[in-house]
Write a protein that holds these residues in place. Structure first.
Motif, PDB file in Angstrom:
ATOM      1  N   SER A   1      35.105  53.962  50.022  1.00  0.00           N
ATOM      2  CA  SER A   1      35.785  53.022  49.668  1.00  0.00           C
ATOM      3  C   SER A   1      34.956  51.207  49.140  1.00  0.00           C
TER       4      SER A   1
ATOM      5  N   ASN B   1      40.032  50.687  42.345  1.00  0.00           N
ATOM      6  CA  ASN B   1      39.331  50.878  43.465  1.00  0.00           C
ATOM      7  C   ASN B   1      40.061  49.978  44.628  1.00  0.00           C
TER       8      ASN B   1
ATOM      9  N   SER C   1      42.752  48.836  44.547  1.00  0.00           N
ATOM     10  CA  SER C   1      44.362  49.098  44.615  1.00  0.00           C
ATOM     11  C   SER C   1      43.972  49.886  45.546  1.00  0.00           C
ATOM     12  N   LYS C   2      43.417  51.046  45.224  1.00  0.00           N
ATOM     13  CA  LYS C   2      43.369  52.571  46.360  1.00  0.00           C
ATOM     14  C   LYS C   2      43.146  52.530  47.349  1.00  0.00           C
ATOM     15  N   HIS C   3      41.790  51.318  48.490  1.00  0.00           N
ATOM     16  CA  HIS C   3      41.309  51.527  49.664  1.00  0.00           C
ATOM     17  C   HIS C   3      42.001  50.245  49.944  1.00  0.00           C
ATOM     18  N   SER C   4      42.859  50.562  51.047  1.00  0.00           N
ATOM     19  CA  SER C   4      42.326  48.874  52.610  1.00  0.00           C
ATOM     20  C   SER C   4      41.668  48.361  52.199  1.00  0.00           C
TER      21      SER C   4
ATOM     22  N   THR D   1      46.459  44.265  41.737  1.00  0.00           N
ATOM     23  CA  THR D   1      46.528  45.768  43.044  1.00  0.00           C
ATOM     24  C   THR D   1      47.418  46.038  43.536  1.00  0.00           C
ATOM     25  N   LYS D   2      48.322  45.523  43.422  1.00  0.00           N
ATOM     26  CA  LYS D   2      49.496  46.048  44.213  1.00  0.00           C
ATOM     27  C   LYS D   2      50.212  46.448  43.252  1.00  0.00           C
TER      28      LYS D   2
ATOM     29  N   SER E   1      48.310  50.509  43.096  1.00  0.00           N
ATOM     30  CA  SER E   1      47.956  51.232  44.544  1.00  0.00           C
ATOM     31  C   SER E   1      49.879  51.555  44.509  1.00  0.00           C
TER      32      SER E   1
ATOM     33  N   TYR F   1      48.932  54.642  42.612  1.00  0.00           N
ATOM     34  CA  TYR F   1      48.344  55.297  42.706  1.00  0.00           C
ATOM     35  C   TYR F   1      50.035  56.215  44.043  1.00  0.00           C
ATOM     36  N   THR F   2      50.112  55.492  44.883  1.00  0.00           N
ATOM     37  CA  THR F   2      50.598  56.538  45.962  1.00  0.00           C
ATOM     38  C   THR F   2      51.904  57.613  45.155  1.00  0.00           C
TER      39      THR F   2
END
Length: 325
Positions: free
Chosen positions: A215, A256, A258-261, A307-308, A311, A314-315
């Motif tokens: 992360s 990165n 955007s990929k992780h919480s 980033t949203k 994300s 990516y999802t």
């Protein structure tokens, strides 16, 4: 007599992979090796596995130390190395049995300071950074110029160095992501002749334990400092061209993020601050793709929205790949 190659292997909690890694090195057809394993305070069975191999192969030097990071481990390896040549292998990767024999043969016959692999496999997927030409040569000026646009390998494991060219170099312990880039830029500045070999001799194991899979963290963000390090190091730096890797590293951090919480809002602020710092330079550079420029501008103006959206993209990609499998 064949020149000795010192192979440096940093190890940290690699019990699932380190046996195959070490075996691929001890089974090299090039026999005059010194295998320096730096156990960086592993808390799993890596220590016992490394100790076993050190007992059965006298070429292995095992150094156990407290955890201080991969750069420190590699620096220790460079200082300990007694070989005329130095190479690196990551503890979760493997190498072909003829890797060092073939690369050394080319380097010695052409009196090269550095040998480089322009082709490697990532989990059986072919990655080709350089031209399809099997073997060719270039000087350090051309190599570091290509490095600025990431058209030359960045990772230490893709290189075999004459010891004399890296004896006075060390990895920056304050950089924890893309740290190889900074090191190799400095090394290539001193290199007169470089041999490039496009063969599948290195097998990179991309897994959940790689730093690339971690992360976003403050450690990863240190890659954003590399531009200034190189700017201060090289007074002849092609500043316009260097904006490519500078913007690429920023894009990597945005993606990165955007990929992780990540709950730490400071990371978003830190990345945005760096983007604001570079925006004037990258917009003027013809080396930076328009897509990079637009994404960085969008992130500066609308960081959360950017980033949203990334994300969501990516999802959807992950779901699509899962459906195909």
């Amino acid at each position: 007599m064949e020149s000795k190659i010192s192979v440096i292997v940093p190890v940290y909690n690699s019990e699932r992979f380190v046996s195959k890694c070490i075996e691929s090195i001890i089974n090299q057809i090039y026999l005059n090796l010194e295998i320096i394993i730096i156990n960086d305070g592993s808390t799993d069975r890596s220590t016992q596995i490394c100790e076993y191999y050190a007992k059965i192969d006298s070429r292995i030097i095992l150094i156990n130390k407290q955890n201080s990071g991969v750069s420190d481990s590699r620096n220790i390896g460079i200082k300990v190395a007694s070989g005329e040549y130095i190479g690196f292998v990551d503890s979760d990767d493997t190498i072909s049995s003829n890797f060092y024999f073939n690369l050394m043969e080319l380097m010695v016959s052409n009196n090269s300071d550095v040998g480089v692999l322009g082709n490697y496999l990532v989990n059986t997927r072919n990655i080709s950074i350089l031209t399809n030409q099997e073997t060719y040569f270039l000087d350090g000026i051309e190599a570091k110029s290509r490095l600025l646009t990431l058209e030359f390998p960045t990772s230490l494991w893709a290189y075999l160095y004459k010891k004399e060219i890296i004896t006075n170099q060390e990895l920056n312990g304050q950089i924890h992501f893309f740290e190889d880039f900074d090191f190799n830029y400095r090394v290539l500045t001193s290199a007169k002749k470089i041999t490039v070999l496009n063969k599948h001799y290195y097998f990179y194991n991309s897994n959940e334990y790689n730093v690339n899979s971690e992360s976003l963290s403050g450690r990863k963000l240190t890659c954003l400092e590399i531009y200034n390090l190189i700017l201060n190091f090289d007074e002849r730096l092609d500043i316009e061209k260097a904006q490519f890797f500078r913007s690429h590293f920023a894009i990597s951090m945005i993606i990165n993020l955007s990929k992780h919480s990540v709950t730490e809002k400071d990371y978003k602020k830190d990345i945005r601050r760096e983007c604001v710092t570079m925006i004037s330079d990258i917009t003027k550079s013809s080396w930076v793709p328009l897509a990079y420029k637009l994404l960085i501008v969008m992130f500066i103006v609308f960081p959360s929205l950017t980033t949203k959206l990334l994300s969501i993209k990516y999802t959807r990609k992950i779901k699509s790949e899962g459906t195909k499998n």
